[in-house]
Write a protein that holds these residues in place. Structure first.
Motif, PDB file in Angstrom:
ATOM      1  N   ASP A 280     -26.623   4.061  31.545  1.00  0.00           N
ATOM      2  CA  ASP A 280     -27.724   3.155  31.899  1.00  0.00           C
ATOM      3  C   ASP A 280     -29.005   3.923  32.208  1.00  0.00           C
TER       4      ASP A 280
ATOM      5  N   GLN B 198     -20.911   4.933  33.174  1.00  0.00           N
ATOM      6  CA  GLN B 198     -21.786   3.825  32.803  1.00  0.00           C
ATOM      7  C   GLN B 198     -23.158   3.974  33.456  1.00  0.00           C
TER       8      GLN B 198
ATOM      9  N   LYS C  93     -30.407   4.851  28.813  1.00  0.00           N
ATOM     10  CA  LYS C  93     -30.906   3.710  28.046  1.00  0.00           C
ATOM     11  C   LYS C  93     -32.134   3.063  28.692  1.00  0.00           C
ATOM     12  N   ASN C  94     -32.133   2.931  29.995  1.00  0.00           N
ATOM     13  CA  ASN C  94     -33.194   2.203  30.681  1.00  0.00           C
ATOM     14  C   ASN C  94     -34.356   3.076  31.151  1.00  0.00           C
TER      15      ASN C  94
END
Length: 145
Positions: free
Chosen positions: A64, A60, A67-68
């Motif tokens: 992240d 995860q 994505k971020n």
């Protein structure tokens, strides 16, 4: 006894003392992570069983990052997650568990990068992309699109 022989004898005695000290005490790395054992580390680069929840957390974090931050990070969050888990293990198991989790993280980050690159061939690490393409990404499953 000549001076040369005297010096050689003293050197051999000192080497013997150092060897006995090294063999009788466990090594502590003053610059390493507190609690991390460097004893019996010859084969620490091996995949060992780790908690499935931690594996999911590591994956995860990689997701992240993609994505971020478009795949970039300062690494503090992954380091903290791995450190928190490994410190819950016996010292002799920590290095291999840390190495295993790092390998899982690197594999997942590489898979994410490959997935984004398939969707956007001009993409490169750190450059913005439409993050909605990540909705089709499945962790831990290799698929060809």
């Amino acid at each position: 006894m000549t001076i040369k022989q005297l010096v050689q004898s003293q050197q051999q005695q000192r080497i013997g003392e150092i060897t006995r000290q090294q063999n009788s005490s466990l090594h502590v790395n003053p610059y390493g992570t507190p609690g991390m054992s460097l004893n019996e580390t010859r084969d620490y680069r091996k995949i060992v069983p780790v908690d499935e929840n931690v594996i999911q957390q590591v994956r995860q974090i990689a997701f992240d990052h993609m994505k971020n931050s478009y795949g970039m990070s300062d690494g503090e969050d992954i380091s903290s997650a791995i450190r928190d888990y490994t410190m819950s293990l016996p010292p002799e198991k920590r290095l291999s568990a840390s190495w295993t989790l790092n390998e899982i993280f690197l594999h997942e980050a590489t898979r994410l990068g490959d997935f984004v690159h398939q969707q956007n061939p001009n993409w490169n690490w750190g450059t913005p992309f439409d993050t909605s393409i990540l909705e089709r990404y499945q962790q831990g499953i290799d698929i060809a699109i």
